[in-house]
Design an enzyme around this catalytic site. Structure first.
Site, PDB file in Angstrom:
ATOM      1  N   LYS A 284      -6.643 -10.035  -4.822  1.00  0.00           N
ATOM      2  CA  LYS A 284      -5.789 -10.908  -4.011  1.00  0.00           C
ATOM      3  C   LYS A 284      -6.530 -12.219  -3.731  1.00  0.00           C
ATOM      4  O   LYS A 284      -7.691 -12.193  -3.340  1.00  0.00           O
ATOM      5  CB  LYS A 284      -5.480 -10.182  -2.697  1.00  0.00           C
ATOM      6  N   GLU A 371       8.672   1.677   8.345  1.00  0.00           N
ATOM      7  CA  GLU A 371       9.331   1.481   9.646  1.00  0.00           C
ATOM      8  C   GLU A 371      10.081   2.732  10.082  1.00  0.00           C
ATOM      9  O   GLU A 371      10.125   3.059  11.274  1.00  0.00           O
ATOM     10  CB  GLU A 371      10.289   0.287   9.585  1.00  0.00           C
ATOM     11  N   ARG A 399      15.584  -1.523   8.832  1.00  0.00           N
ATOM     12  CA  ARG A 399      15.324  -0.397   7.937  1.00  0.00           C
ATOM     13  C   ARG A 399      15.323   0.936   8.695  1.00  0.00           C
ATOM     14  O   ARG A 399      15.584   1.984   8.116  1.00  0.00           O
ATOM     15  CB  ARG A 399      13.976  -0.609   7.246  1.00  0.00           C
TER      16      ARG A 399
END
Ligand SMILES: Cc1ncc(C[n+]2csc(CCOP(=O)(O)OP(=O)(O)O)c2C)c(N)n1
Length: 639
Positions: A284, A371, A399
């Site tokens: 990353k 979630e 969600r």
């Protein structure tokens, strides 16, 4: 004179394919430079995109979009794909700004965007749907899902994985493994992927054998026999990869920054006649020192100096962000009460929970991008006397809606929800605006729903919620508070009581959250321009609504105005209308909020408000016009 850039000659994927292999490293470098220059100015997902430069170039070398389809998970790493599919130049330079490229992928932005996203975990299911549709239609295109390692912490990704082999015979999944979610990836899957990438001998051996067979005449048949033998025997003496247990052929791990390796392995995956997962290891932030050193900060960065990595400083005296005020208050409450727990779904910094994680680590949980699990987990904790606080952005709580209803509110458990980014997330756009939560929460029995007018009231509301015996939802916006300062001791607010800030004899504005400040401005303007007396109420609670105050005020004025940072449909204004109707009150109501549309991304809250008829000027005009019409109608009725 500097030599012309290869990137400027890339109008689409055909131009990427036309390049000689020796030109690709230069193209990769130019893409990195462009991404760094643009995100340094505009902010954006720096780290995720710098990590997938070679991977995306290789994908476009091997496959043919839009005939073949790429489905990027979250789609925050789609900048390279944009640059290679005709969306460079000025459009890319205005990334995340009005009129510029979106920070995510959208079907309407380009035919090369097979699927839109912004929320995590959707790529595998969507790609599986596309692959199955292709099979049903009998066409031959390739479907490639590009998923980060953290996508595999999402329940929905695992649901899709469970269905791959029963749904299609051909699907390519790229696992872009950089070991990071926004923060370091968490949980057993992260540990497993780490073992897989650091122990590649077994898989390499088998892939080399496969590649050897495929290079021989009639190699395909020999390879099929070999694969059968491998399937039938290996579980006896070696551990096959998790993905193979789900029926996908596992290829990797491969170096995600080596273009030759990538192209070779993608070509291999392309000719596989079953579902295949290619495990690609990437770094990353590669190419920007600060981003490699600070992957969390540079996951989604605000504007920065590319030389130092320092963020552009906010103006001196800028009040603290709501998220930090919330994080400080929760840390304080957790230190005072060991039953208070903070839960995040992979967003400790964005939600303000980093401080809690450092100072009271035993009362902090990062559950990954999960979630649904976060809410259910909180419900379970609440049954045993704990006071869990789920810190989840308004948009991501969507969600877990069933968990909110079925597992928290139906069972009336004392879980507190702190929903940041309620209102606009302007540069991110429709996937991230929190414009629906009032509508989706206020219809749920047992829910207490509130919004503070400033950061001090946020602390009071958190304190109030933690005393309340049932579910409580607190929403607040992205960005800086009002600068009021925080009292040393929080106040417990009486549930369902609004606060009258200013009396008015002609119009009353009931406002929520940051709209309270706006309402005060609007009231001043109307009073000054028309001599109309406009009062302002800080509603505080959408549920329970302060009906007593509302009905008593409405009985004495011709016009009531509601102001909210939510869609008008089903929101706070609708709650007011319902209460008036149930109280047999005929007072006219003007509801100010967001229309029944998905609101685009844009350069700022102000610009977006203006383009949807919600600027201060627009609001002032609407109220004055409505008030005038009511007066005219009254005169006509009397005549
Ligand atoms: C449902 C949902 N929850 C949280 C987020 C916030 N979010 C955006 S990207 C991201 C991490 C993604 O990590 P990974 O898939 O590994 O991709 P990477 O950024 O590392 O390339 C998170 C948590 C989201 N987009 N959607």
């Amino acid at each position: 004179m500097s030599s012309p850039r290869i990137l400027d000659r890339i109008g689409g994927p055909a131009d990427v394919k036309a390049l000689a292999p020796a030109q690709l490293p230069q193209l990769a470098q130019e893409i990195r430079d462009e991404i760094i220059a643009v995100t340094a100015r505009n902010g954006g997902h720096v780290g995720p995109n710098l990590g997938v430069v070679e991977l995306t170039v290789a994908l476009h070398r091997v496959f043919n979009t839009p005939d073949d389809q790429f489905v990027f998970d979250v789609a925050h790493q789609g900048y390279v794909h944009k640059l290679l599919t005709g969306r460079g130049g000025d459009f890319f330079r205005k990334l995340r700004k009005s009129e510029g490229a979106s920070g995510f992928l959208y079907r309407r932005e380009s035919p090369h965007d097979a699927f839109g996203a912004g929320h995590a975990g959707t790529a595998l299911s969507a790609a599986l749907g596309m692959a199955t549709a292709r099979d049903l239609r009998g066409t031959g295109e390739h479907v490639v899902a590009v998923c980060g390692d953290a996508a595999f912490t999402c329940g929905v990704t695992m649901e899709a994985l469970n269905n791959v082999v029963s749904s299609t015979k051909r699907l390519i999944v790229i696992l872009n493994d950089n070991e990071w979610s926004i923060a370091k990836n968490v949980g057993a899957i992260a540990k497993y992927l780490n073992r897989l990438s650091t122990n590649p001998t077994y898989n390499k051996l088998h892939q080399d054998v496969e590649k050897f067979f495929l290079g021989l005449p009639r190699g395909h048949e020999m390879n099929q026999l070999y694969l059968r033998w491998k399937r039938e025997t290996k579980d006896f003496f070696m551990d096959s990869s998790l993905f193979e247990k789900f029926g996908l052929r596992y290829v990797g791990p491969i170096d995600g920054h080596n273009l030759d390796e990538l192209v070779k392995n993608l070509e291999f995956a392309k000719q596989c006649d079953g579902p295949v997962l290619v495990h690609v290891l990437t770094k990353k932030g590669r190419g920007l020192e600060a981003a490699v050193a600070h992957p969390e900060k540079f996951h989604g960065a605000s504007p920065f100096d590319p030389a130092t990595g320092e963020n552009v400083k906010s103006a001196p005296g800028t009040p603290p962000n709501y998220q930090d005020v919330f994080g400080d208050a929760l840390t304080r409450f957790a230190q005072q009460n060991p039953k208070v727990l903070g839960i995040t779904g992979a967003m400790p910094s964005g939600t303000g929970l980093t401080r809690l994680s450092k100072e009271v680590p035993g009362q902090f949980f990062d559950v990954g991008i999960a979630e649904e699990h976060a809410v259910l987990f909180a419900a379970g904790l609440a049954t045993k006397g704990f006071r869990p606080v789920c810190a989840i952005y308004s948009t991501f709580l969507q969600r877990a809606y069933d968990m909110v209803i079925h597992d928290v509110c139906l069972q009336n458990l004392p879980v507190t929800f702190c929903m940041d980014r309620a209102g606009l997330s302007p540069n991110d756009g429709p996937t991230h605006h929190g414009l629906f939560d009032l509508s989706y929460l206020r219809c749920v029995p047992n829910a207490v729903v509130m919004q503070p007018k400033d950061e001090d009231e946020l602390t009071d509301m958190l304190h109030t919620a933690l005393q309340h015996a049932g579910p409580a939802f607190i929403r607040y916006p992205r960005g800086a508070g009002t600068g009021v300062g925080i009292k040393p001791q929080p106040a417990a607010l009486p549930l369902g009581h609004a606060e009258v800030l200013r009396e008015g004899s002609n119009v009353m504005i009931w406002a929520l959250g940051p709209m309270v400040q706006e309402a005060l401005k609007v009231a001043d303007r109307i009073a000054a321009e028309e001599g109309i007396s406009v009062g302002v109420v800080n509603a505080r609670f959408v549920k329970p609504l302060d009906r007593t105050l509302l009905l008593s005020q409405a009985a004495c004025i011709p016009l009531l105005v509601t102001m909210e940072d939510n869609v008008v449909a089903g929101g706070f204004g609708s709650a007011v209308l319902e209460a008036l109707q149930e109280g047999d009150c005929q007072t006219a109501v003007e509801r100010i909020g967001w229309p029944d549309k998905f609101v685009e991304h844009g350069s700022s809250v102000e610009i977006l408000r203006a383009s949807y008829g919600l600027s201060t000027d627009d609001i002032v005009r609407r109220i004055k016009e409505r008030y005038r019409h009511l007066g005219e109608a009254k005169v006509e009725a009397e005549v």
